[in-house]
Enzyme design. Sequence first.
Site, PDB file in Angstrom:
ATOM      1  N   PRO A 264      -1.986   2.818   2.096  1.00 36.56           N
ATOM      2  CA  PRO A 264      -2.543   3.946   1.336  1.00 36.56           C
ATOM      3  C   PRO A 264      -2.790   3.678  -0.137  1.00 36.56           C
ATOM      4  O   PRO A 264      -3.102   4.608  -0.872  1.00 36.56           O
ATOM      5  CB  PRO A 264      -1.475   5.024   1.520  1.00 36.56           C
ATOM      6  CG  PRO A 264      -0.201   4.257   1.592  1.00 36.56           C
ATOM      7  CD  PRO A 264      -0.530   2.973   2.322  1.00 36.56           C
ATOM      8  N   CYS A 383       6.491  -5.488   5.824  1.00 43.99           N
ATOM      9  CA  CYS A 383       7.700  -4.661   5.722  1.00 43.99           C
ATOM     10  C   CYS A 383       8.503  -4.832   7.018  1.00 43.99           C
ATOM     11  O   CYS A 383       9.027  -3.876   7.580  1.00 43.99           O
ATOM     12  CB  CYS A 383       7.367  -3.202   5.450  1.00 43.99           C
ATOM     13  SG  CYS A 383       6.222  -2.429   6.624  1.00 43.99           S
TER      14      CYS A 383
END
Length: 437
Positions: A264, A383
């Site tokens: 994002p 991640c």
Amino acid sequence: MSTKTSTGAHSRAAAAQAIHAVLEQGQSLTQALSEYGDHLSAEDKRLAQAISYGVMRYLPVLTAKVSGKLDKPLKGKNQIIQSLLLVGTYQLFKLRTKDHAAVSATVEASKLLKRKALSGLVNGVLRQVLREAPARNDAGERELESTQGVNHPRWLKDKITAAYGEQAESVFAANDSQPPLWLRVNQRHTNVASYIDLLKQHEIEAVADEQAKDAIRLTKPVPVNKLPHFEAGWVSVQDRSAQLAADMVAAQPEHRVLDCCAAPGGKTVHLLERTEFQTPLIAIDVDEQRLERVSENLYRANLSCDVICADVLDIDSWWDKQPFDRILLDAPCSATGVIRRHPDIKWLRRSSDIEQLVELQQSMLERLWPILKPGGQLVYATCSILPEENSEQISRFLGQHSDANLVSIDANRPMLQLLPGEHHGDGFFYAKIEKLT
């Protein structure tokens, strides 16, 4: 319905619907809460979110407590009541709501869910759970089992244990915990020390991070609308581990920079906050809807770059044949490093997904390598905490490319694998690969 109990019932009903959507329909918890909690007040939205996330963290333990009280499993349209019982049980253990109020609101929620005939069952099960529950501790909570990976699916528990041995228990514990709220300071407006002082003036306690130089950790989370100058772009919400990406890229004004899988947009905006580029940074992502978030974040920070909706692998559809000095590949991954922020990952991800993700990561590395300038650097980030997506992925790539050289993160670490909870941050992996001239 305007009484406090009824209002509380709406938040419990929304939480049950969201949990049911995750477990039975495979929706993300974020998506489900948006769908079922949209009508709630701000206070009830926060409560529905807190309960839903808590249930996802402790799902196996809560399920065991509930299932043992049922004569037979709830099936079909009545499965929603199973989710509601999880909601009620979580409250009794982890929320400071008075026991009778938690039971009452949950029973009322069964009626909102059009299962009035089962309200007696809900009442009976929760009261039995309460009778068997331990006393509350000094923090006002009752203990729920959270050792040895009990709140993880077997395949993930085994992978983490195999990769980290004695460290695995700390990973499990971190995944079962609530993460802190991290802020990224926009150095174009202020600095860390000044903003911490500003927070103190608003009676918000915070501490600076020792490694991520733009990072501030709040001692206690607050809504972003309480943060001074948030809408003016002085700070953004971003975990400290993710903030390290800008340090890894180490971009200079003259560099041509590509940010892949950018949505994002947190890392994109951070790069732009740090550096005024002579050539527009390019942010690319395949998800048009998520790219809207990139544009929103750019607008709030009053920054700009070239935002492209395209598949990174389809190079010919978007690349202008001008090579890049820096490429940030924030690769699609298992997200096993951010489970404490998104506990539904444990129940949505499958063991079979990992092999597919590894193949996709390999394809992206292979496709992007030719468009990096000689002497340029590609930063590979995930991640994830799984070695096959991280260190093993990079080792394979280096072994197949004689013009690729690993640039050590520091004197002690050729690559950086952060585990959940380390430095209070998320689990993250970084590797820097230089293209030899």
